[in-house]
Write an enzyme that holds these catalytic residues in place. Sequence first.
Site, PDB file in Angstrom:
ATOM      1  CG  ASP A  48      -0.386   0.001   2.515  1.00  0.00           C
ATOM      2  OD1 ASP A  48       0.847  -0.123   2.615  1.00  0.00           O
ATOM      3  OD2 ASP A  48      -1.136   0.120   3.517  1.00  0.00           O
ATOM      4  CD  GLU A 186       8.097  -0.223   7.300  1.00  0.00           C
ATOM      5  OE1 GLU A 186       7.130  -0.933   6.965  1.00  0.00           O
ATOM      6  OE2 GLU A 186       8.292   0.909   6.849  1.00  0.00           O
TER       7      GLU A 186
HETATM    8  O1  KIV Z   1       3.604  -1.103   1.551  1.00  0.00           O
HETATM    9  C1  KIV Z   1       4.771  -1.518   1.486  1.00  0.00           C
HETATM   10  O2  KIV Z   1       5.500  -1.260   0.527  1.00  0.00           O
HETATM   11  C2  KIV Z   1       5.270  -2.320   2.592  1.00  0.00           C
HETATM   12  C3  KIV Z   1       6.738  -2.624   2.606  1.00  0.00           C
HETATM   13  C4  KIV Z   1       7.475  -1.406   2.947  1.00  0.00           C
HETATM   14  C5  KIV Z   1       7.049  -3.748   3.491  1.00  0.00           C
HETATM   15  O3  KIV Z   1       4.532  -2.695   3.430  1.00  0.00           O
END
Ligand code: KIV
Length: 282
Positions: A48, A186
């Site tokens: 997202d 993260e």
């Molecule tokens: O939305 C995204 O790109 C993510 C990654 C950063 C893991 O959740």
Amino acid sequence: MSEANRIRVPDLESKKRRGERIAMLTAYDYTMARLLDRAGIDVMLVGDSLGMVVLGYETTLPVTLDAMVHHTRAVSRGTNRALVVADMPFLTFQVGVSEAVRNAGRLIQEGGAAAIKLEGGGAVVEAAARLVEVGIPVMGHLGLMPQSVHQLGGFRRQATLEEDAEQLLADAHALEGVGAFAVVLESIPAEVARNVTKELRIPTIGIGAGPYCDGQVLVSYDMLGLSQDGVPAFVKRYGELGEQTVAAVRAYADDVRTGRFPSAPRQRAPKAALALAEAEAE
Ligand code: KIV
């Protein structure tokens, strides 16, 4: 490529058992998906982050399920080998379990994803459990959870205090316990990520979480040098496609303005005009 080579959900745990690292990147469209797939990426995440990277919002919060389905479909069409995982956007899994199942189902059924990812431990574990029960593979996401940006007070490093690191480990265990097949970690300290990775049977995929995870994920636009700003310090840039794009577009615009493109020999004479020219020459 035949379907036999396709990476599947259980392959990730097998990779962890064999000590093979997992390479994951985000993708949002068909062309990029084809390129990443050709390069042998294991997991393609339709994140997202789409909201920030492609749509220009300041956070991921405005991303809708319809937008995720639309982009997931494009990525699925461009992917032969990688496992396609689609993010469940804000408010599509927090309101109720049956709503979570219906929404995740759209990403699988209409988007063609093989799995979904959702942010959070605690309150969302029940939804994760039900998804797994009905056959929808779940990837967890702990640490910095961008959908909670307002509660966290910004995109900040998480689990820096011991009690937060313990809570994160408990959430990771809970997700594994209900059948999640992997968990993204993260922006947390490398030692915290190392401990979670050691404790879990399922693979951890780190982003800004140091070198000890079972795999790594980055936003493809960041690592390719396409993102203009807001790139986190931990990102390694493997290309400067942004600068290359600007240079190529400048060269094109210059050629058009000066008449260098299209050059005369590139223009094909229509058949009728050729025939007429030949007849006149006879
Ligand atoms: O939305 C995204 O790109 C993510 C990654 C950063 C893991 O959740």
